[in-house]
Write an enzyme that holds these catalytic residues in place. Structure first.
Site: not given
Ligand SMILES: NC(=O)c1ccc[n+]([C@@H]2O[C@H](COP(=O)([O-])OP(=O)(O)OC[C@H]3O[C@@H](n4cnc5c(N)ncnc54)[C@H](OP(=O)(O)O)[C@@H]3O)[C@@H](O)[C@H]2O)c1
Length: 253
Positions: A158
């Protein structure tokens, strides 16, 4: 404040089904944009994000695509690029995480995280960005991470991918800024979504994280709304290659 108005624009938001992407899609719709949501398991109709966008009075379309499959990403890019209505805003937010110490981090986990979080982002951006460059305008926003700057704990794939996203943001900005296309990234701090559930379920990690956040709370997905609308709007016309933290002050500490 008209510079922030997105009326008439078309935004593609990946990972829009839940978490940060859903909040970004809602924010863009509330600023006036129609939205194409993309995710691995997005419902054809009736999704929560669809309800958010239509409640804001904007059009929504769902596309299901698995970013672990390079052919599916290529097909998505070609399909979007061939449409009559051009994509004005591309938000590259879909992402996944695998937690395992480096010595136990399998090739499969490494390859899957790099494919979903980095290679798919590049392939989709190349396809959609080509049209933006030809038209002379467009906004591209990546979701980076604090782990675009730091090493993180037991998430080597990651961290490598998110450092790559920061580098890609700058590389594309260098090439496309002269063509009127803005490429930037948002680096969210610790946001309460499914992505960070394991951390919040671990009392020691959860406390250690919270103790380091100057804002003294975890972020919520809506905390990313302002930066998303800004970077998608003409208010950001002179912003290129920036990776903007929205982290409650974590990196400044
Ligand atoms: N949460 C944090 O603290 C945090 C911090 C820094 C960066 N981020 C980044 O923010 C972004 C969103 O994360 P989040 O926290 O909102 O996580 P999340 O709730 O797990 O949501 C992830 C999203 O990405 C989609 N996804 C995952 N794998 C995929 C695949 N193989 N193909 C297509 N879509 C896929 C999921 O689709 P489905 O819903 O259809 O499964 C979901 O809509 C990510 O890039 C993550 O690395 C998050």
């Amino acid at each position: 404040m008209n510079a922030f108005d997105l009326t008439g624009r078309l935004a593609v938001v990946t990972g829009a089904r839940r978490g940060i992407g859903r909040a970004m899609a809602r924010a863009l719709a509330e600023a006036g944009a129609d939205v194409i949501g993309v995710s691995a398991s997005l419902e054809e109709s009736g999704s929560e994000v669809e309800k958010d966008v239509t409640a804001a009075g904007r059009a929504f379309e769902a596309i299901r695509a698995d970013f672990a499959d390079p052919d599916a990403v290529r097909a998505l890019g070609a399909e979007l690029a061939a449409r009559d209505r051009p994509v004005d805003i591309l938000v590259n937010n879909a992402g996944t995480i695998r937690r395992a110490p480096a010595v136990e981090h399998s090739d499969a986990d490494w390859e899957s995280v790099l494919q979903v979080n980095l290679s798919a982002q590049f392939a989709l951006t190349r396809a959609v960005g080509a049209g933006m460059v030809a038209r002379g305008h467009g906004k591209i926003v990546f979701t980076a991470s604090l782990l675009s700057f730091q090493g993180g704990i037991t998430v080597p794939g990651y961290t490598a991918a998110k450092h790559g996203v920061a580098g890609l943001t700058k590389a594309l900005a260098n090439e496309w800024a002269p063509h009127g296309v803005n490429v930037n990234a948002i680096a969210p701090g610790y946001i309460a979504t499914d992505n960070t559930r394991a951390l919040r379920d671990d009392p020691a990690r959860s406390k250690a994280i919270l103790d380091r956040i100057p804002a003294a709370r975890w972020g919520n997905a809506d905390d990313l709304a302002g930066a998303t609308v800004f970077l998608a709007s003409s208010a950001a016309d002179y912003v290129h290659g920036a990776v903007i933290p929205v982290d409650g002050g974590w990196l400044g500490r």
